[in-house]
Design a protein around this motif. Structure first.
Motif, PDB file in Angstrom:
ATOM      1  N   GLU A   1     -47.541  98.479 -10.165  1.00 54.11           N
ATOM      2  CA  GLU A   1     -46.949  97.247  -9.626  1.00 54.11           C
ATOM      3  C   GLU A   1     -46.461  97.443  -8.196  1.00 54.11           C
ATOM      4  OE1 GLU A   1     -43.941  96.255 -12.487  1.00 54.11           O
ATOM      5  OE2 GLU A   1     -45.394  95.487 -13.934  1.00 54.11           O
ATOM      6  N   ALA A   2     -45.965  98.633  -7.901  1.00 55.69           N
ATOM      7  CA  ALA A   2     -45.423  98.890  -6.564  1.00 55.69           C
ATOM      8  C   ALA A   2     -46.519  99.166  -5.537  1.00 55.69           C
ATOM      9  CB  ALA A   2     -44.451 100.070  -6.611  1.00 55.69           C
ATOM     10  N   TYR A   3     -47.559  99.926  -5.924  1.00 49.82           N
ATOM     11  CA  TYR A   3     -48.558 100.380  -4.960  1.00 49.82           C
ATOM     12  C   TYR A   3     -49.938  99.779  -5.181  1.00 49.82           C
ATOM     13  CZ  TYR A   3     -44.950 103.722  -3.834  1.00 49.82           C
ATOM     14  OH  TYR A   3     -43.770 104.288  -3.471  1.00 49.82           O
ATOM     15  N   GLY A   4     -50.134  99.042  -6.256  1.00 52.68           N
ATOM     16  CA  GLY A   4     -51.399  98.373  -6.498  1.00 52.68           C
ATOM     17  C   GLY A   4     -52.302  99.134  -7.446  1.00 52.68           C
ATOM     18  N   GLY A   5     -53.451  98.545  -7.683  1.00 54.63           N
ATOM     19  CA  GLY A   5     -54.404  99.086  -8.629  1.00 54.63           C
ATOM     20  C   GLY A   5     -55.251 100.220  -8.090  1.00 54.63           C
TER      21      GLY A   5
ATOM     22  N   ALA B   1     -55.203  95.238  -9.718  1.00 57.28           N
ATOM     23  CA  ALA B   1     -56.316  95.131  -8.770  1.00 57.28           C
ATOM     24  C   ALA B   1     -56.563  93.678  -8.397  1.00 57.28           C
ATOM     25  CB  ALA B   1     -57.577  95.762  -9.358  1.00 57.28           C
ATOM     26  N   GLU B   2     -56.380  92.771  -9.344  1.00 55.19           N
ATOM     27  CA  GLU B   2     -56.533  91.341  -9.040  1.00 55.19           C
ATOM     28  C   GLU B   2     -55.492  90.899  -8.025  1.00 55.19           C
ATOM     29  OE1 GLU B   2     -56.527  89.032 -12.631  1.00 55.19           O
ATOM     30  OE2 GLU B   2     -57.969  90.373 -13.590  1.00 55.19           O
ATOM     31  N   LEU B   3     -54.279  91.342  -8.233  1.00 59.65           N
ATOM     32  CA  LEU B   3     -53.219  91.013  -7.277  1.00 59.65           C
ATOM     33  C   LEU B   3     -53.518  91.632  -5.909  1.00 59.65           C
ATOM     34  CD1 LEU B   3     -50.476  89.774  -6.625  1.00 59.65           C
ATOM     35  CD2 LEU B   3     -49.411  91.862  -7.508  1.00 59.65           C
TER      36      LEU B   3
ATOM     37  N   LEU C   1     -53.636  89.651  -2.367  1.00 65.39           N
ATOM     38  CA  LEU C   1     -52.777  90.021  -1.243  1.00 65.39           C
ATOM     39  C   LEU C   1     -53.590  90.482  -0.034  1.00 65.39           C
ATOM     40  CD1 LEU C   1     -49.891  91.877  -3.093  1.00 65.39           C
ATOM     41  CD2 LEU C   1     -49.833  89.609  -2.054  1.00 65.39           C
ATOM     42  N   ASP C   2     -54.688  91.210  -0.276  1.00 65.27           N
ATOM     43  CA  ASP C   2     -55.530  91.658   0.842  1.00 65.27           C
ATOM     44  C   ASP C   2     -56.189  90.487   1.558  1.00 65.27           C
ATOM     45  OD1 ASP C   2     -54.899  94.299   0.421  1.00 65.27           O
ATOM     46  OD2 ASP C   2     -56.712  94.749  -0.731  1.00 65.27           O
TER      47      ASP C   2
END
Length: 142
Positions: A11-15, A47-49, A53-54
């Motif tokens: 959650e903090a650093y992504g998938g 990874a979806e998030l 965000l990207d």
């Protein structure tokens, strides 16, 4: 590593685990080997998030906002050119150079004032100190 910690990191650093702190990656890899289904679900959800965000880009500031920010900014202080400023710097440099030269001249003059005369006792004491410092006793060596 616990499931909760793995989820916190995701959650903090992504998938993408390449974005995770290096110190946590080995433990996360071990967790993935032990619980591949849980780890895959957590990483896929984050990874979806990451994709969302990207893809997000900050909108450009409006002209009105830019003008407001510039109006509120403090005025720049322009440094006036002081024609004598370089003289102060040159004077300080020259003073330091003169002090160094005077110290060198005084050191040479004082060293010539009291010439040292090597005596047999001084030579013997110097050689004895050399043997003690080198770790070789008298008569030892190559």
């Amino acid at each position: 590593m616990t499931y909760e910690r793995f989820q916190q990191l995701a959650e903090a650093y992504g998938g993408d685990m390449a974005r995770w702190p290096v110190a946590e990656r080995d433990q996360a890899a071990l967790f993935m080997a032990q619980e591949p289904d849980l780890a895959r679900r957590v990483l896929e959800a984050d990874a979806e998030l990451d994709l969302l965000l990207d893809g997000w880009r900050m909108p450009a500031a409006s002209v009105r906002l830019q003008d407001t920010i510039l109006a509120a900014a403090p005025a720049s202080r322009r440094r006036g050119l002081n024609p004598m400023a370089w003289l102060w710097g040159a004077g300080a440099g020259a003073g330091l150079a003169a002090a160094c030269a005077a110290g060198l001249v005084l050191g040479v003059a004082l060293s010539d004032a009291a010439p040292l005369q090597p005596t047999d006792e001084a030579v013997t004491a110097a050689l004895a100190s050399y043997d003690e410092l080198s770790g070789l006793g008298v008569g030892e060596g190559a």
